[in-house]
Enzyme design. Sequence first.
Site, PDB file in Angstrom:
ATOM      1  N   GLU A 277       0.866  -1.182   0.000  1.00  0.00           N
ATOM      2  CA  GLU A 277       0.000   0.000   0.000  1.00  0.00           C
ATOM      3  C   GLU A 277       0.901   1.229   0.000  1.00  0.00           C
ATOM      4  O   GLU A 277       1.798   1.332   0.848  1.00  0.00           O
ATOM      5  CB  GLU A 277      -0.852   0.074   1.266  1.00  0.00           C
ATOM      6  CG  GLU A 277      -1.811  -1.050   1.509  1.00  0.00           C
ATOM      7  CD  GLU A 277      -2.521  -0.848   2.848  1.00  0.00           C
ATOM      8  OE1 GLU A 277      -2.440   0.258   3.422  1.00  0.00           O
ATOM      9  OE2 GLU A 277      -3.147  -1.808   3.334  1.00  0.00           O
TER      10      GLU A 277
ATOM     11  N   ASP B  76      -5.152   9.205  10.617  1.00  0.00           N
ATOM     12  CA  ASP B  76      -3.801   8.693  10.815  1.00  0.00           C
ATOM     13  C   ASP B  76      -3.267   9.080  12.187  1.00  0.00           C
ATOM     14  O   ASP B  76      -3.522  10.177  12.683  1.00  0.00           O
ATOM     15  CB  ASP B  76      -2.842   9.240   9.753  1.00  0.00           C
ATOM     16  CG  ASP B  76      -3.157   8.713   8.371  1.00  0.00           C
ATOM     17  OD1 ASP B  76      -3.647   7.570   8.283  1.00  0.00           O
ATOM     18  OD2 ASP B  76      -2.916   9.431   7.389  1.00  0.00           O
TER      19      ASP B  76
END
EC number: 4.2.1.20
Length: 270
Positions: free
Chosen positions: A48, A59
């Site tokens: 990824e 995040d």
Amino acid sequence: MSVRTAFDTARGEGRAALVGYLPAGFPDVQGGIDALHAMVDAGCDVIEIGLPYSDPVMDGPTIQAAAQQALERGVRTSDVLRTVEAVAATGTPTLIMTYWNPVERYGVERFAADLANAGGAGLITPDLTPDSAPEWIAAADRHDLDKVFLVAPSSTDDRVTMTTAACRGFVYATAVMGVTGARTTTSDLAGPLVARTRALSPDGGADLPVGVGLGVSNGDQAAEVASYADGVIVGSAFVRTLLDHPDDRAAGLRALSALTDDLANGVRRG
């Protein structure tokens, strides 16, 4: 090789697939490519590549720090696509993980076409749900790209059913409530989420792998997750390894390879 083929190959070997994440442009564009190549060489089955974004609300601090470094160095979507091309050239299935806003700004059809031309396998879209994604789903289908959506412990059965029906490649089970980040223990929510996701998937889950992301940072944790999931997704631990070697690229790559090897052995033990 497609993402599904990578999962099927791992399953045929009696193990889970190891999915590794790094943001593009970190520590810089070529440094990121070198790091991703090291991860592939040491045992990652699927890659990824994160598209750095200025408002990464999902995040944790580790990935935010890396993405900010990439943005400060001027990384662009073209650099992300160049990174995809360099990694996909190894034969390893390569996805972009991105918030939706940069794709919309770039142009959905243009993004899909450019990703396919770079050899990319598809997109993971953490803040886009299938019922809000008709434009992306149509573009992905036109360009034969995988569509990886997320399920979480809070997802209702109806949402899980809708999400798995829309996925292609695998479904991403995020088994930690809150932002991303490496953790010292795995979540007791992960196993039940995987079981529920499989039960609510088309064909009882036989045709859609379930990859789990919950902050895995070592081989023992990878083995635990691999005992019930089709894929073990690792991001923050890889990023932290590079952040810990800011002034010695060679040492950072060696540490990254060692971590990948430990995780790859873990998924085999699982």
